[in-house]
Design a protein around this motif. Sequence first.
Motif, short mmCIF file in Angstrom:
data_model
loop_
_atom_site.label_atom_id
_atom_site.label_comp_id
_atom_site.label_asym_id
_atom_site.label_seq_id
_atom_site.Cartn_x
_atom_site.Cartn_y
_atom_site.Cartn_z
N THR A 1 37.80 -12.41 7.66
CA THR A 1 36.68 -13.53 7.49
C THR A 1 35.62 -13.12 8.69
OG1 THR A 1 38.23 -15.26 6.56
CG2 THR A 1 36.12 -15.96 7.61
N LEU A 2 34.43 -13.21 7.92
CA LEU A 2 33.57 -12.92 8.94
C LEU A 2 33.15 -14.45 9.75
CD1 LEU A 2 31.02 -10.26 6.93
CD2 LEU A 2 32.68 -9.82 8.90
N LEU A 3 32.46 -14.21 10.94
CA LEU A 3 32.06 -15.27 11.68
C LEU A 3 30.72 -15.40 11.49
CD1 LEU A 3 34.05 -14.66 14.88
CD2 LEU A 3 34.77 -16.11 12.89
N PRO A 4 30.10 -16.71 11.33
CA PRO A 4 28.56 -16.77 11.04
C PRO A 4 27.81 -15.86 11.81
CG PRO A 4 29.64 -19.10 11.12
CD PRO A 4 30.80 -17.97 11.64
N HIS A 5 28.01 -15.85 13.30
CA HIS A 5 27.19 -14.90 14.01
C HIS A 5 27.40 -13.40 13.60
CE1 HIS A 5 31.04 -14.67 16.56
NE2 HIS A 5 30.35 -13.39 16.92
N GLU A 6 28.44 -13.11 13.11
CA GLU A 6 28.54 -11.81 12.76
C GLU A 6 27.68 -11.41 11.43
OE1 GLU A 6 33.21 -10.88 14.39
OE2 GLU A 6 32.85 -11.74 12.24
N VAL A 7 27.62 -12.51 10.64
CA VAL A 7 27.15 -12.17 9.54
C VAL A 7 25.41 -12.11 9.67
CG1 VAL A 7 26.27 -13.26 7.06
CG2 VAL A 7 28.69 -13.60 7.96
N ALA A 8 25.12 -12.90 10.52
CA ALA A 8 23.66 -13.15 11.12
C ALA A 8 23.29 -11.44 11.73
CB ALA A 8 23.30 -14.01 11.91
N GLN A 9 24.27 -10.87 12.30
CA GLN A 9 23.88 -9.71 12.83
C GLN A 9 23.94 -8.42 11.71
OE1 GLN A 9 23.29 -8.90 16.29
NE2 GLN A 9 23.37 -11.24 16.57
N LEU A 10 24.48 -8.80 10.48
CA LEU A 10 24.46 -7.62 9.62
C LEU A 10 23.02 -6.99 9.25
CD1 LEU A 10 27.41 -8.90 7.19
CD2 LEU A 10 27.61 -7.29 8.97
N VAL B 1 26.09 -18.35 3.93
CA VAL B 1 27.02 -19.40 4.08
C VAL B 1 28.30 -18.89 3.45
CG1 VAL B 1 27.53 -21.63 2.66
CG2 VAL B 1 25.47 -21.22 4.08
N LEU B 2 27.78 -17.95 2.08
CA LEU B 2 28.99 -17.40 1.30
C LEU B 2 29.83 -16.36 1.78
CD1 LEU B 2 29.98 -17.57 -1.45
CD2 LEU B 2 28.17 -15.68 -2.28
N LEU B 3 29.16 -15.58 2.57
CA LEU B 3 29.84 -14.27 3.09
C LEU B 3 31.28 -14.52 3.65
CD1 LEU B 3 27.31 -11.63 3.81
CD2 LEU B 3 29.28 -11.55 2.39
N PRO B 4 31.09 -15.51 4.75
CA PRO B 4 32.54 -16.04 5.40
C PRO B 4 33.57 -16.43 4.36
CG PRO B 4 30.57 -16.75 6.68
CD PRO B 4 29.78 -16.38 5.41
N ILE C 1 34.96 -4.19 5.13
CA ILE C 1 35.21 -5.60 4.82
C ILE C 1 35.40 -5.59 3.28
CG2 ILE C 1 34.12 -6.84 6.53
CD1 ILE C 1 31.73 -7.15 4.71
N THR C 2 36.29 -6.54 3.02
CA THR C 2 36.58 -6.66 1.46
C THR C 2 36.13 -7.88 0.89
OG1 THR C 2 38.66 -5.64 1.68
CG2 THR C 2 38.39 -6.93 -0.46
N LEU C 3 35.10 -7.80 -0.30
CA LEU C 3 34.58 -9.02 -0.83
C LEU C 3 35.03 -9.35 -2.11
CD1 LEU C 3 30.97 -7.90 0.03
CD2 LEU C 3 32.37 -9.39 1.37
N ARG C 4 35.55 -10.56 -2.18
CA ARG C 4 35.96 -11.06 -3.36
C ARG C 4 35.23 -11.79 -4.35
NH1 ARG C 4 38.74 -12.89 0.66
NH2 ARG C 4 37.79 -14.89 0.60
N LYS C 5 35.25 -11.63 -5.57
CA LYS C 5 34.14 -12.68 -6.54
C LYS C 5 34.57 -14.08 -6.12
CE LYS C 5 33.53 -13.37 -11.25
NZ LYS C 5 33.93 -12.98 -12.82
#
Length: 86
Positions: free
Chosen positions: A76-85, A67-70, A39-43
């Motif tokens: 774009t990560l989905l909320p349930h995907e972020v919760a699984q990280l 909230v911020l990661l998506p 995944i690519t994360l932007r400032k």
Amino acid sequence: MNENETQDLSTNTAPAAEGVEVVTLDYPIKRGDTDIKEITLRKPLAGQLRGIKLGELLNLDVSSVQVLLPRISTPTLLPHEVAQLD
């Protein structure tokens, strides 16, 4: 190699732009038939921080990070995907 020589430890990947980080996931995210391995994360820009308390974000509050990661990730990560990280 003497102390005046430097060793090139770079890989074959192109350097990321300033404020952009490419993260390789230890465990890929499965989305349908696709495995997301990087995944690519932007400032974040000011608008992407709207509704998030910066103090909580600096303290790595999980709900603020979720909230911020998506908002700053590609794909774009989905909320349930972020919760699984991890």
